[in-house]
Write a protein that holds these residues in place. Structure first.
Motif, PDB file in Angstrom:
ATOM      1  N   ALA A 136       2.369  -0.620  17.481  1.00 12.60           N
ATOM      2  CA  ALA A 136       1.228  -0.870  16.600  1.00 12.60           C
ATOM      3  C   ALA A 136       1.069   0.246  15.567  1.00 12.60           C
ATOM      4  O   ALA A 136       1.507   1.376  15.762  1.00 12.60           O
ATOM      5  CB  ALA A 136      -0.052  -0.986  17.419  1.00 12.60           C
ATOM      6  N   GLY A 137       0.414  -0.113  14.475  1.00 11.93           N
ATOM      7  CA  GLY A 137       0.054   0.862  13.454  1.00 11.93           C
ATOM      8  C   GLY A 137      -1.449   0.921  13.301  1.00 11.93           C
ATOM      9  O   GLY A 137      -2.207   0.576  14.213  1.00 11.93           O
ATOM     10  N   HIS A 138      -1.888   1.355  12.137  1.00 15.61           N
ATOM     11  CA  HIS A 138      -3.316   1.422  11.855  1.00 15.61           C
ATOM     12  C   HIS A 138      -3.874  -0.004  11.763  1.00 15.61           C
ATOM     13  O   HIS A 138      -3.165  -0.947  11.422  1.00 15.61           O
ATOM     14  CB  HIS A 138      -3.529   2.146  10.522  1.00 15.61           C
ATOM     15  N   SER A 139      -5.147  -0.161  12.105  1.00 15.11           N
ATOM     16  CA  SER A 139      -5.859  -1.439  11.971  1.00 15.11           C
ATOM     17  C   SER A 139      -5.274  -2.549  12.832  1.00 15.11           C
ATOM     18  O   SER A 139      -5.451  -3.731  12.521  1.00 15.11           O
ATOM     19  CB  SER A 139      -5.892  -1.890  10.500  1.00 15.11           C
ATOM     20  N   VAL A 147      -3.458  -2.513  -2.287  1.00 16.43           N
ATOM     21  CA  VAL A 147      -3.155  -1.330  -1.467  1.00 16.43           C
ATOM     22  C   VAL A 147      -2.524  -1.699  -0.125  1.00 16.43           C
ATOM     23  O   VAL A 147      -2.120  -0.818   0.625  1.00 16.43           O
ATOM     24  CB  VAL A 147      -4.426  -0.499  -1.231  1.00 16.43           C
ATOM     25  N   ARG A 148      -2.426  -2.994   0.160  1.00 15.25           N
ATOM     26  CA  ARG A 148      -1.913  -3.381   1.474  1.00 15.25           C
ATOM     27  C   ARG A 148      -0.470  -2.975   1.704  1.00 15.25           C
ATOM     28  O   ARG A 148      -0.093  -2.535   2.794  1.00 15.25           O
ATOM     29  CB  ARG A 148      -2.068  -4.893   1.665  1.00 15.25           C
ATOM     30  N   LEU A 149       0.371  -3.113   0.681  1.00 15.99           N
ATOM     31  CA  LEU A 149       1.772  -2.735   0.821  1.00 15.99           C
ATOM     32  C   LEU A 149       1.899  -1.251   1.119  1.00 15.99           C
ATOM     33  O   LEU A 149       2.685  -0.834   1.974  1.00 15.99           O
ATOM     34  CB  LEU A 149       2.550  -3.090  -0.448  1.00 15.99           C
ATOM     35  N   LEU A 150       1.091  -0.443   0.439  1.00  8.80           N
ATOM     36  CA  LEU A 150       1.137   1.003   0.642  1.00  8.80           C
ATOM     37  C   LEU A 150       0.673   1.371   2.050  1.00  8.80           C
ATOM     38  O   LEU A 150       1.319   2.177   2.733  1.00  8.80           O
ATOM     39  CB  LEU A 150       0.273   1.706  -0.410  1.00  8.80           C
ATOM     40  N   THR A 151      -0.442   0.800   2.486  1.00 10.09           N
ATOM     41  CA  THR A 151      -0.942   1.145   3.815  1.00 10.09           C
ATOM     42  C   THR A 151      -0.012   0.631   4.917  1.00 10.09           C
ATOM     43  O   THR A 151       0.120   1.268   5.962  1.00 10.09           O
ATOM     44  CB  THR A 151      -2.355   0.581   4.027  1.00 10.09           C
ATOM     45  N   LYS A 152       0.628  -0.488   4.661  1.00  9.00           N
ATOM     46  CA  LYS A 152       1.570  -1.003   5.648  1.00  9.00           C
ATOM     47  C   LYS A 152       2.782  -0.085   5.768  1.00  9.00           C
ATOM     48  O   LYS A 152       3.287   0.178   6.860  1.00  9.00           O
ATOM     49  CB  LYS A 152       2.010  -2.414   5.262  1.00  9.00           C
ATOM     50  N   ARG A 153       3.233   0.456   4.634  1.00  7.98           N
ATOM     51  CA  ARG A 153       4.408   1.324   4.633  1.00  7.98           C
ATOM     52  C   ARG A 153       4.095   2.679   5.261  1.00  7.98           C
ATOM     53  O   ARG A 153       4.890   3.212   6.046  1.00  7.98           O
ATOM     54  CB  ARG A 153       4.905   1.499   3.205  1.00  7.98           C
ATOM     55  N   ILE A 154       2.947   3.254   4.930  1.00 10.22           N
ATOM     56  CA  ILE A 154       2.617   4.609   5.386  1.00 10.22           C
ATOM     57  C   ILE A 154       1.949   4.597   6.758  1.00 10.22           C
ATOM     58  O   ILE A 154       2.246   5.450   7.611  1.00 10.22           O
ATOM     59  CB  ILE A 154       1.698   5.306   4.365  1.00 10.22           C
ATOM     60  N   LEU A 155       1.044   3.644   6.966  1.00 11.93           N
ATOM     61  CA  LEU A 155       0.241   3.634   8.188  1.00 11.93           C
ATOM     62  C   LEU A 155       0.691   2.580   9.192  1.00 11.93           C
ATOM     63  O   LEU A 155       0.141   2.514  10.294  1.00 11.93           O
ATOM     64  CB  LEU A 155      -1.238   3.385   7.846  1.00 11.93           C
TER      65      LEU A 155
END
Length: 241
Positions: free
Chosen positions: A191-194, A206-214
């Motif tokens: 799992a990741g964030h959220s 911002v979803r692509l960025l948060t998916k990649r980093i978080l």
């Protein structure tokens, strides 16, 4: 599930709003204050309120962005989280008081937060009158042992793919062990964030960025296990569930 207006409190948000859900049946019920993620009280968060009510709790999510929305309130809300005091904590305390004052309340109240709200749920575990806390991928305070001394029981869930919180689960568990605070803290490697959300949340840009980093986004298997642990932990530490 209804939108409610909470009483004004000195130092809190003027016209503080919230989302309330009540279990079926006569009660009385324990309460849970839910603290939303950084994107505010969106449809994903509203479904989380409904889910907690389905577990047998009067569930209330105060809108920490009541005074102007996320664009105006986000920076100040994070400042409050980092300092451990400020308007957001007054709003969370107001939500707890709102629940304990209800005729269908047992007087027992937990706090449960996601993302930004997970950080608030962790800090609010000590000195804010809560009986149990559920911390979901919440940032850790700088002075971990000092800030958690005297905390209520804590159940914590983190994602192993969330690089913004690498090692947070182990650090939190070690601190709570040192302090003698009852706890159940677990990291989910897949799992990741959220990961407790049932759908992607936040602006599409911002979803692509948060998916990649978080590693952000739903992870149903981990979420199901985390909710099982939360339900069991709250059932143990909040009377009347």
């Amino acid at each position: 599930m209804i939108d409610v207006q909470l009483p004004d409190a000195e130092g809190g948000s003027p016209d503080l709003r919230g989302v309330l859900a009540v279990p079926e049946g006569p009660g009385p019920w324990p309460g849970v204050v839910l603290v939303h993620e950084a994107y505010g009280v969106n449809e994903v968060m509203r479904r989380q309120v409904a889910h907690v009510a389905s577990l047998g709790y009067v569930a209330l999510m105060p809108d920490l962005f009541s005074d102007g929305g996320a664009r105006r309130c986000l920076a100040a809300t994070f400042r409050a989280l980092r300092s451990g005091e400020g308007r957001a904590f007054v709003d969370i305390d107001s939500a707890r008081s709102f629940l304990t004052a209800r005729d269908d309340s047992t007087g027992q109240v937990g706090v449960l937060g996601f993302c930004m709200g997970g950080g608030f749920a962790l800090v609010a575990a000590a000195g804010h009158g809560f009986d149990a806390s559920s911390v979901n991928y919440g940032m850790l305070p700088h002075d971990l042992d000092d800030d958690l001394r005297g905390a209520c029981p804590i159940v914590g869930s983190y994602g192993g793919r969330d690089h913004s919180l690498s090692g947070a689960s182990a650090k939190l568990g070690a601190s709570l062990t040192r302090l003698g605070v009852p706890h159940d803290v677990k990291e989910y490697p897949s799992a990741g964030h959220s990961f407790l959300n049932d759908a992607e949340s936040g602006p599409a840009a911002v979803r692509l960025l948060t998916k990649r980093i978080l590693g952000a986004g739903p992870e149903p298997v981990a979420a199901a296990d985390a909710w099982r642990r939360i339900e069991s932990f709250f059932g143990e530490h909040l009377s009347g569930s």
